[in-house]
Design an enzyme around this catalytic site. Structure first.
Site, PDB file in Angstrom:
ATOM      1  N   SER A 180       2.498  -1.540  -4.693  1.00  0.00           N
ATOM      2  CA  SER A 180       1.461  -2.122  -4.515  1.00  0.00           C
ATOM      3  C   SER A 180       0.536  -2.689  -5.750  1.00  0.00           C
ATOM      4  CB  SER A 180       0.355  -1.094  -3.708  1.00  0.00           C
ATOM      5  OG  SER A 180      -1.161  -1.486  -3.859  1.00  0.00           O
ATOM      6  N   ASP A 226       0.654  -6.713   0.696  1.00  0.00           N
ATOM      7  CA  ASP A 226      -0.019  -5.477  -0.007  1.00  0.00           C
ATOM      8  C   ASP A 226      -1.463  -5.279   0.827  1.00  0.00           C
ATOM      9  OD1 ASP A 226      -0.351  -3.367  -1.858  1.00  0.00           O
ATOM     10  OD2 ASP A 226      -2.035  -4.547  -2.511  1.00  0.00           O
ATOM     11  N   ARG A 269      -2.648   2.225   4.820  1.00  0.00           N
ATOM     12  CA  ARG A 269      -2.613   3.313   4.077  1.00  0.00           C
ATOM     13  C   ARG A 269      -3.805   3.789   3.849  1.00  0.00           C
ATOM     14  NH1 ARG A 269      -0.280   1.190  -1.271  1.00  0.00           N
ATOM     15  NH2 ARG A 269      -0.509   3.509  -1.886  1.00  0.00           N
ATOM     16  N   LYS A 313       1.208  -7.345  -7.117  1.00  0.00           N
ATOM     17  CA  LYS A 313      -0.127  -8.154  -7.354  1.00  0.00           C
ATOM     18  C   LYS A 313      -0.132  -8.662  -8.598  1.00  0.00           C
ATOM     19  CE  LYS A 313      -2.692  -4.934  -5.639  1.00  0.00           C
ATOM     20  NZ  LYS A 313      -3.292  -4.018  -4.983  1.00  0.00           N
TER      21      LYS A 313
HETATM   22  N1  URA Z   1      -4.456   0.421  -6.448  1.00  0.00           N
HETATM   23  C1  URA Z   1      -3.599  -0.413  -5.831  1.00  0.00           C
HETATM   24  O1  URA Z   1      -3.809  -1.623  -6.014  1.00  0.00           O
HETATM   25  N2  URA Z   1      -2.815  -0.028  -4.637  1.00  0.00           N
HETATM   26  C2  URA Z   1      -2.754   1.347  -4.800  1.00  0.00           C
HETATM   27  O2  URA Z   1      -2.007   1.735  -3.970  1.00  0.00           O
HETATM   28  C3  URA Z   1      -3.584   2.242  -5.446  1.00  0.00           C
HETATM   29  C4  URA Z   1      -4.493   1.698  -6.278  1.00  0.00           C
END
Ligand code: URA
Length: 440
Positions: free
Chosen positions: A183, A161, A168, A187
């Protein structure tokens, strides 16, 4: 398998297989797939989307691209909270201590500010001496001793990520439901808590600007959490107006302390109590009403404030600034922005107000920029308020006086003053659980 074929398949609108998703995540993380092919695939996903199964699989592979933290050494149901990002969102600094004061351990890994949105780690680091990068053992020890620790993400939490998010960010592929959901949830799954409360922001300062899109994102994330055995719920909360009055790191810590002492702004206090009640509910502390009563008592009795101090001290912070917030270092330049006309504030472009704080030095325009913990702004007026011509709308704090004219222009361009009253706003729009969507 060839990356070219995977891009072609997604470009044509077909779902990717489990093997193709796994192969892509592994290849991009280990560097065998170059940025230009990953960018092309991300753009194809942005246009064509991913179905629920593809999104769940992408999340799983990204979560397993690094360490999966095992929090079982900490007794109790561990509960995490995640905000999709906003302006003036200092809720973790208030909600974490409330929940911990109610006996539910919070072992939280947070992020730094991104674009116009602030980050908890930057806010915490404005407390002199406070360290947000501690060893795993020390992290566990602090949670066992105080019930609460908030640290930065270690290098090996969902590294896929980390790489994909950076890509991104520069290829205009952030705002896609599957990419955001995978994403965030990769986490959260890797960070190891048993239960997860998602604060999905909606409105002009959020990634998701409409209620429908925010609910769809919340449903996708709740489904991923539950499929992975974590109790997961989401609140859809307003980010059409900045939360509270303070924007900027130490300014927000001061407002969080005021809130923990029962003197915070009404909107911030209410959102925090709702988030805390829902976290306690997910941790099995009873029905929502009982959880709300416990959260209110922890706030009113001062136990929550004591928890913030205990955590800050355990992480090496100088808690004298929390006990007497006037000890926080102050910006050398302070400038009041006045209303150009009288009327009612009918609208605030909240993303642009977040950008004002970045211009003043509170956030990063580039990934490696240093931030100024003192910088930011205090809003004196928000949507719905009446203003007289020349009345103070906001006070800007900065060490960059040359940035003040640009910051003032941006702020004035973000605030709409008219004669008609604004449309009414809600603070909390909906609650999303595995049982469905409850409009509030
Ligand atoms: N926060 C994140 O951790 N990922 C995203 O894609 C958008 C906001």
């Amino acid at each position: 398998m060839r990356t070219y074929d995977i891009i072609l398949k997604k470009r044509g609108g077909q779902p990717l297989s489990d093997e193709e998703i796994g192969w892509f995540v592994e290849g991009y993380t280990n560097g065998s797939i170059p940025d230009y092919q990953a960018s092309a695939l991300l753009m194809a996903i942005w246009f064509r989307g991913m179905d629920e199964h593809e999104t769940a699989l992408l999340t799983d592979r990204m979560a397993h691209s690094g360490d999966m933290v095992d929090l079982s050494a900490i007794p109790g149901v561990k509960v995490d909270k995640h905000s999709t990002g906003g302006v003036g969102d200092k809720t973790t600094l208030i909600v974490g201590p409330i929940v911990a004061a109610c006996g539910v351990p919070v072992a939280k890994m947070s992020g730094r500010g991104l674009g116009h949105t602030g980050g908890t780690i930057d806010k915490l680091e404005s407390i002199p001496g406070l360290c947000t990068s501690v060893s795993r053992e020390r992290f566990f020890e602090i949670v066992r001793e105080t019930g609460l620790a908030v640290i930065g993400q270690t290098g090996n939490i969902a590294p896929a990520d980390k790489k994909l998010y950076a890509l991104r960010d520069v290829t205009a592929t952030v705002d896609n439901l599957s990419l955001i959901a995978s994403s965030i949830m990769s986490k959260k799954l890797a960070a190891g808590s048993d239960a997860i409360l998602l604060d999905v922001k909606t409105g002009s300062g959020a990634f998701m600007k409409t209620l429908d899109d925010s609910i769809a994102l919340a449903k996708a994330m709740v489904s991923i959490g539950e499929r992975n055995g974590r109790r997961t719920a989401a609140l859809i909360t307003d980010m059409d107006i900045p939360l509270g009055h303070a924007i900027g790191n130490s300014l927000e810590v001061i407002e969080a302390v005021e809130t923990l002492r029962g003197r915070g702004p009404a909107d911030l206090t209410e959102v925090c109590l709702q988030l805390a009640s829902n976290m306690l509910f997910l941790a099995g502390k009873g029905e929502i009403a009982a959880c709300r009563a416990a959260a209110e008592a922890a706030l009113a009795g001062g136990e929550a404030f004591q928890k913030l101090c205990a955590m800050a001290a355990a992480q090496g912070g100088d808690i004298s600034v929390l006990e007497s917030t006037e000890k926080f270092a102050k910006s050398p330049a302070v400038h009041a922005v006045q209303a150009p006309r009288g009327g009612r504030i009918t609208r605030m472009q909240t993303e642009q107000i977040g950008e004002v704080s970045v211009v003043l030095g509170a956030g990063r325009e580039n990934k490696d920029d240093l931030i100024d913990p003192r910088a930011g702004l205090i809003l004196y007026k928000k949507t719905g308020d009446a203003v007289a011509p020349g009345e103070t709308l906001a006070v800007l704090h900065t060490a960059r006086p040359e940035a003040l004219p640009r910051a003032e222009r941006l702020l004035l361009g973000a605030v709409e003053i008219a004669d008609a009253p604004p449309a009414p706003h809600r603070l909390i729009y909906a609650r999303v659980t595995r049982d469905g969507v409850e409009l509030l």
